[in-house]
Design an enzyme around this catalytic site. Structure first.
Site, PDB file in Angstrom:
ATOM      1  N   HIS A  68       0.848  -1.352   0.071  1.00  0.00           N
ATOM      2  CA  HIS A  68      -0.065  -0.096   0.024  1.00  0.00           C
ATOM      3  C   HIS A  68       1.122   1.261  -0.013  1.00  0.00           C
ATOM      4  O   HIS A  68       0.443   2.438  -0.463  1.00  0.00           O
ATOM      5  CB  HIS A  68      -0.908  -0.136   1.206  1.00  0.00           C
ATOM      6  CG  HIS A  68      -1.716  -1.149   1.455  1.00  0.00           C
ATOM      7  ND1 HIS A  68      -2.617  -1.209   0.291  1.00  0.00           N
ATOM      8  CD2 HIS A  68      -1.930  -2.280   2.283  1.00  0.00           C
ATOM      9  CE1 HIS A  68      -3.451  -2.549   0.757  1.00  0.00           C
ATOM     10  NE2 HIS A  68      -3.107  -3.124   1.842  1.00  0.00           N
ATOM     11  N   HIS A 101       5.569   6.592   6.721  1.00  0.00           N
ATOM     12  CA  HIS A 101       5.363   6.295   5.191  1.00  0.00           C
ATOM     13  C   HIS A 101       5.081   7.291   4.523  1.00  0.00           C
ATOM     14  O   HIS A 101       4.715   8.324   4.901  1.00  0.00           O
ATOM     15  CB  HIS A 101       4.201   4.939   5.207  1.00  0.00           C
ATOM     16  CG  HIS A 101       2.760   5.505   6.056  1.00  0.00           C
ATOM     17  ND1 HIS A 101       2.408   5.370   7.159  1.00  0.00           N
ATOM     18  CD2 HIS A 101       1.867   6.012   5.283  1.00  0.00           C
ATOM     19  CE1 HIS A 101       1.492   6.094   7.237  1.00  0.00           C
ATOM     20  NE2 HIS A 101       0.867   6.293   6.243  1.00  0.00           N
ATOM     21  N   HIS A 103       2.715   8.811   0.962  1.00  0.00           N
ATOM     22  CA  HIS A 103       1.566   8.547  -0.079  1.00  0.00           C
ATOM     23  C   HIS A 103       2.081   9.649  -1.203  1.00  0.00           C
ATOM     24  O   HIS A 103       2.485  10.766  -0.967  1.00  0.00           O
ATOM     25  CB  HIS A 103       0.216   9.204   0.605  1.00  0.00           C
ATOM     26  CG  HIS A 103      -0.109   8.582   1.696  1.00  0.00           C
ATOM     27  ND1 HIS A 103      -1.037   7.446   1.672  1.00  0.00           N
ATOM     28  CD2 HIS A 103       0.168   8.665   3.129  1.00  0.00           C
ATOM     29  CE1 HIS A 103      -1.482   6.997   2.812  1.00  0.00           C
ATOM     30  NE2 HIS A 103      -0.528   7.596   3.822  1.00  0.00           N
ATOM     31  N   GLU A 107      -2.289  13.145   0.392  1.00  0.00           N
ATOM     32  CA  GLU A 107      -3.764  12.964   0.931  1.00  0.00           C
ATOM     33  C   GLU A 107      -4.665  14.154   1.283  1.00  0.00           C
ATOM     34  O   GLU A 107      -5.771  14.198   0.762  1.00  0.00           O
ATOM     35  CB  GLU A 107      -3.740  11.702   2.034  1.00  0.00           C
ATOM     36  CG  GLU A 107      -2.938  10.638   1.652  1.00  0.00           C
ATOM     37  CD  GLU A 107      -3.938   9.309   2.231  1.00  0.00           C
ATOM     38  OE1 GLU A 107      -3.534   9.176   3.464  1.00  0.00           O
ATOM     39  OE2 GLU A 107      -4.214   8.399   1.632  1.00  0.00           O
ATOM     40  N   HIS A 120       3.678  10.593   6.509  1.00  0.00           N
ATOM     41  CA  HIS A 120       2.843  10.314   7.758  1.00  0.00           C
ATOM     42  C   HIS A 120       3.834   9.673   8.793  1.00  0.00           C
ATOM     43  O   HIS A 120       4.450   8.632   8.646  1.00  0.00           O
ATOM     44  CB  HIS A 120       1.649   9.365   7.602  1.00  0.00           C
ATOM     45  CG  HIS A 120       0.529  10.290   6.701  1.00  0.00           C
ATOM     46  ND1 HIS A 120      -0.269   9.603   6.101  1.00  0.00           N
ATOM     47  CD2 HIS A 120       0.103  11.608   6.841  1.00  0.00           C
ATOM     48  CE1 HIS A 120      -1.341  10.530   5.472  1.00  0.00           C
ATOM     49  NE2 HIS A 120      -0.578  11.612   5.889  1.00  0.00           N
ATOM     50  N   THR A 204      -6.477   6.593   7.133  1.00  0.00           N
ATOM     51  CA  THR A 204      -6.800   7.221   5.904  1.00  0.00           C
ATOM     52  C   THR A 204      -7.040   5.661   5.111  1.00  0.00           C
ATOM     53  O   THR A 204      -7.079   5.780   3.929  1.00  0.00           O
ATOM     54  CB  THR A 204      -5.765   7.810   5.230  1.00  0.00           C
ATOM     55  OG1 THR A 204      -4.516   7.443   5.059  1.00  0.00           O
ATOM     56  CG2 THR A 204      -5.859   9.314   6.017  1.00  0.00           C
ATOM     57  N   THR A 205      -6.646   4.524   5.844  1.00  0.00           N
ATOM     58  CA  THR A 205      -7.005   3.272   5.127  1.00  0.00           C
ATOM     59  C   THR A 205      -7.675   2.489   6.003  1.00  0.00           C
ATOM     60  O   THR A 205      -7.785   2.774   7.104  1.00  0.00           O
ATOM     61  CB  THR A 205      -5.565   2.392   4.924  1.00  0.00           C
ATOM     62  OG1 THR A 205      -4.935   2.242   6.263  1.00  0.00           O
ATOM     63  CG2 THR A 205      -4.426   3.354   4.256  1.00  0.00           C
TER      64      THR A 205
HETATM   65  C1  SG4 Z   1      -0.088   3.157   5.314  1.00  0.00           C
HETATM   66  O1  SG4 Z   1      -0.815   2.179   4.526  1.00  0.00           O
HETATM   67  C2  SG4 Z   1       0.491   2.519   6.268  1.00  0.00           C
HETATM   68  O2  SG4 Z   1       1.567   1.726   5.555  1.00  0.00           O
HETATM   69  C3  SG4 Z   1      -0.102   1.770   7.351  1.00  0.00           C
HETATM   70  O3  SG4 Z   1       0.876   1.159   8.289  1.00  0.00           O
HETATM   71  C4  SG4 Z   1      -1.049   2.742   7.870  1.00  0.00           C
HETATM   72  O4  SG4 Z   1      -1.788   2.011   9.086  1.00  0.00           O
HETATM   73  C5  SG4 Z   1      -1.997   3.213   7.061  1.00  0.00           C
HETATM   74  O5  SG4 Z   1      -1.111   3.864   6.093  1.00  0.00           O
HETATM   75  C6  SG4 Z   1      -2.957   4.242   7.869  1.00  0.00           C
HETATM   76  O6  SG4 Z   1      -2.117   5.157   8.236  1.00  0.00           O
HETATM   77  O7  SG4 Z   1      -1.348   7.423   8.709  1.00  0.00           O
HETATM   78  N1  SG4 Z   1      -2.195   7.033   6.553  1.00  0.00           N
HETATM   79  S1  SG4 Z   1      -2.381   6.753   7.948  1.00  0.00           S
HETATM   80  O8  SG4 Z   1      -3.961   6.921   8.545  1.00  0.00           O
HETATM   81  O9  SG4 Z   1      -0.681   2.699  10.887  1.00  0.00           O
HETATM   82  C7  SG4 Z   1      -1.377   2.236  10.255  1.00  0.00           C
HETATM   83  C8  SG4 Z   1       0.731  -0.194   8.588  1.00  0.00           C
HETATM   84  O10 SG4 Z   1      -0.059  -0.920   7.900  1.00  0.00           O
HETATM   85  C9  SG4 Z   1      -2.548   1.205  11.047  1.00  0.00           C
HETATM   86  C10 SG4 Z   1       1.533  -0.574   9.686  1.00  0.00           C
HETATM   87 ZN    ZN Z   2      -0.597   7.598   5.755  1.00  0.00          ZN
END
Ligand code: SG4
Ligand code: ZN
Length: 268
Positions: A68, A101, A103, A107, A120, A204-205
């Protein structure tokens, strides 16, 4: 297919509210468009950052492609959870940093403008025993710091180069690479961390848990066009050997309705 989600077609963001009614169809979803003129001025105590300048002695960084996003997990060789922390800045507690991570494109949008990318930094409230506990229902469970990235620099950003230089090691879903030496998280932040927007929202996921205190720094991080292009073209959503290699690109959720929430502007 149950439980799987993505950014295109049959499993794209328009299907999340139906496929993940808890919580992607909620009223406090992220990301949002920040309308700077309608934000409410509020003065906050200074934000505190622990471990961001110099990596803690037992820190270990691991970059990975989770299908992702490209993510860097902040690990500890001795099992510590408090190596990297944030507090102050109106946050309801002290938060342990888990990972950061990317995007691309961004976003959050600012007055309708989408940036080239968004980083983020994901943290959970240290009063909970674990991140999964913090994700359950509590609006104070997570805090995410957001840095907007803009490809306007003629020269490569050194902080971002720590990511870009390892993209070939995380081309496909499931791949990871442990850095021999940890680098400063601060190298990925703009110099000004005192001015930001603040609102309450969600991950956001899927499952889009409404547990996030959002902080979006006003000053963007300037990276080069070559670095932005590398992000967009080097990695794939799929595992190695997949017949239809899909470039990992446009991994952002569209902005969600504000539904009466207040966006605060940290300016004094
Ligand atoms: C991204 O997919 C990260 O890789 C996820 O990390 C993360 O989920 C997800 O975004 C949502 O995070 O800051 N965009 S966000 O709202 O941190 C979580 C993992 O899958 C739970 C560990
Ligand atoms: Zn994120």
């Amino acid at each position: 297919q149950h439980g799987s989600w993505g950014y295109t077609g049959d499993s794209g963001p328009s299907t999340w509210a139906t496929n993940f009614p808890n919580f992607c169809n909620g009223q406090k979803q992220s990301p949002i468009d920040v309308s700077t003129k309608t934000a409410t001025q509020k003065s906050f105590q200074p934000l505190n950052f622990k471990g961001f300048d110099t990596p803690p002695a037992d820190a270990q960084m691991r970059i990975k492609n989770n299908g992702h996003a490209i993510q860097v997990d902040l690990l500890s060789k001795t099992g510590k959870t408090d190596n990297y922390q944030i507090s102050g800045g109106g946050l309801p507690g002290t938060y342990n940093v888990l990972q950061f991570h990317f995007h691309w494109g961004s976003e959050h949008t600012i007055n309708g403008k989408r940036y080239d990318a968004e980083m983020h930094v994901v943290t959970y409230n240290a009063k909970y025993p674990s991140a999964s506990e913090a994700a359950k229902v509590s609006p104070d469970g997570f805090a995410v710091l957001s840095v907007l990235l803009e490809a306007t620099s003629k020269t490569a950003n050194p902080g971002m180069q720590n990511i870009v230089s390892q993209l070939s090691n995380v081309q496909n879903k499931g791949m990871n690479y442990t850095y021999p030496t940890s680098f400063s998280i601060n190298s990925l932040f703009p110099a000004d961390k005192a001015n930001y927007w603040r609102y309450m929202g969600s991950l956001t996921t899927p499952k889009c848990n409404e547990v996030v205190v959002w902080t979006i720094f006003k000053t963007s991080l300037k990276i080069s066009q070559a670095q932005a292009n590398a992000l967009k073209t080097s990695c794939y959503f799929n595992p190695a050997g997949d017949q239809e290699q899909q470039p990992l690109n446009n991994n952002y959720r569209p902005t969600q309705p504000l539904n009466g929430r207040t966006v605060f502007d940290s300016s004094n």
